[in-house]
Scaffold this motif. Structure first.
Motif, PDB file in Angstrom:
ATOM      1  N   GLU A 154       0.858  -1.184   0.000  1.00 45.85           N
ATOM      2  CA  GLU A 154       0.000   0.000   0.000  1.00 45.85           C
ATOM      3  C   GLU A 154       0.898   1.239   0.000  1.00 45.85           C
ATOM      4  O   GLU A 154       1.818   1.339   0.807  1.00 45.85           O
ATOM      5  CB  GLU A 154      -0.891   0.015   1.241  1.00 45.85           C
ATOM      6  N   VAL A 155       0.610   2.184  -0.894  1.00 52.89           N
ATOM      7  CA  VAL A 155       1.492   3.325  -1.096  1.00 52.89           C
ATOM      8  C   VAL A 155       0.895   4.606  -0.520  1.00 52.89           C
ATOM      9  O   VAL A 155      -0.291   4.906  -0.703  1.00 52.89           O
ATOM     10  CB  VAL A 155       1.790   3.527  -2.599  1.00 52.89           C
ATOM     11  N   LEU A 186       2.889   4.700 -10.355  1.00 48.20           N
ATOM     12  CA  LEU A 186       1.802   4.150  -9.548  1.00 48.20           C
ATOM     13  C   LEU A 186       0.772   3.446 -10.419  1.00 48.20           C
ATOM     14  O   LEU A 186       0.222   2.409 -10.034  1.00 48.20           O
ATOM     15  CB  LEU A 186       1.141   5.260  -8.739  1.00 48.20           C
ATOM     16  N   ASP A 201      -0.078  -0.349  -9.781  1.00 40.20           N
ATOM     17  CA  ASP A 201      -1.471  -0.671  -9.485  1.00 40.20           C
ATOM     18  C   ASP A 201      -1.996  -1.716 -10.466  1.00 40.20           C
ATOM     19  O   ASP A 201      -2.668  -2.691 -10.081  1.00 40.20           O
ATOM     20  CB  ASP A 201      -2.283   0.633  -9.579  1.00 40.20           C
ATOM     21  N   VAL A 230      -3.053   2.462  -3.896  1.00 36.43           N
ATOM     22  CA  VAL A 230      -2.656   3.820  -3.535  1.00 36.43           C
ATOM     23  C   VAL A 230      -3.585   4.318  -2.425  1.00 36.43           C
ATOM     24  O   VAL A 230      -4.786   4.501  -2.643  1.00 36.43           O
ATOM     25  CB  VAL A 230      -2.718   4.754  -4.755  1.00 36.43           C
ATOM     26  N   ILE A 232      -2.068  10.301  -1.757  1.00 35.05           N
ATOM     27  CA  ILE A 232      -1.067  11.174  -2.344  1.00 35.05           C
ATOM     28  C   ILE A 232      -1.289  12.540  -1.715  1.00 35.05           C
ATOM     29  O   ILE A 232      -2.394  13.097  -1.793  1.00 35.05           O
ATOM     30  CB  ILE A 232      -1.175  11.252  -3.877  1.00 35.05           C
ATOM     31  N   THR A 264      -5.302  12.405  -3.684  1.00 34.06           N
ATOM     32  CA  THR A 264      -5.381  11.053  -4.229  1.00 34.06           C
ATOM     33  C   THR A 264      -6.386  10.959  -5.365  1.00 34.06           C
ATOM     34  O   THR A 264      -6.215  10.174  -6.306  1.00 34.06           O
ATOM     35  CB  THR A 264      -5.754  10.048  -3.123  1.00 34.06           C
ATOM     36  N   TYR A 318      -5.067  11.028  -8.880  1.00 36.22           N
ATOM     37  CA  TYR A 318      -4.540   9.763  -9.394  1.00 36.22           C
ATOM     38  C   TYR A 318      -5.662   8.935 -10.017  1.00 36.22           C
ATOM     39  O   TYR A 318      -5.533   8.432 -11.140  1.00 36.22           O
ATOM     40  CB  TYR A 318      -3.859   8.986  -8.268  1.00 36.22           C
TER      41      TYR A 318
END
Length: 203
Positions: A119-120, A139, A143, A150, A153, A173, A176
């Motif tokens: 998990e980022v 990413l 992913d 994700v 972010i 996020t 993204y």
């Protein structure tokens, strides 16, 4: 396991401030930090959780990136002292040149070091301007092909002058997921696609 991607400042004058979180008070840290993401980690990491930090160090400006790596690690250990996460690290050093070969190197390094099944959380507060574009590409790949999700972010914002004030962390996020949505729209007409994009901002 969590993987944290964070860009290091290239020069001095980084301030320790308390950062409210726009729209998500559950991850808001009530202490002061130099690196906004450290407050988020203090609130979200579990006891003894494995976490890998990927530092992006741009070699330019006053060349203080590696000095800030040490400051970051010291601060993270301080704010997570009660939960004692299992921390490992990687450093990606880049020249301060917005060239295709640098982008290719960074993209491949990020994909390799992010790895699989993680998990980022990423913080784009500091660093070079092109970095967020490469991060989104890395990413998206991770992913799609490496079972990476994700979580956040983040962008930390401060107003000036004469001294720093009005700090805020923004969870971006959704940007993204917005670009992933655009990539899945090829069979839509323009009107429907635009409505889908605008609907993202109402979530």
């Amino acid at each position: 396991m969590k993987t944290v991607i964070v860009t290091m400042p290239m020069k001095g004058a980084v301030y320790s401030l308390q950062y409210p979180v726009k729209g998500n008070s559950a991850i808001e840290y009530d202490g002061k930090v130099m690196f906004p993401i450290n407050g988020i980690l203090a609130k979200t990491l579990q006891p003894k959780e494995k976490v890998k930090i990927i530092f992006i160090v741009t070699l330019g400006g006053e060349n203080m990136g590696n000095e800030y790596v040490k400051k970051f690690k010291d601060e993270l250990l301080h704010v997570t002292s009660g939960i004692n996460p299992d921390i490992s690290e990687d450093i990606i050093e880049l020249p301060f040149e917005p060239e295709k070969k640098v982008f290719e190197f960074l993209l491949n390094q990020l994909i390799e070091k992010i790895g699989k099944d993680t998990e980022v959380i990423a913080d784009i507060t500091y660093g070079s301007k092109p970095f967020p574009f490469i991060l989104l590409c890395a990413l998206n790949f991770a992913d799609t092909f490496n079972n990476v999700s994700v979580l956040y972010i983040l962008y930390g914002k401060i107003d000036f002058p004469p001294k720093p004030y009005n700090p805020m962390i923004y969870d971006i996020t959704s940007i993204y997921y917005l670009q992933k949505l655009i990539g899945a729209m090829e069979n839509r007409d323009a009107e429907t696609a635009l409505k889908m994009l605008n609907d993202v901002f109402t979530l």
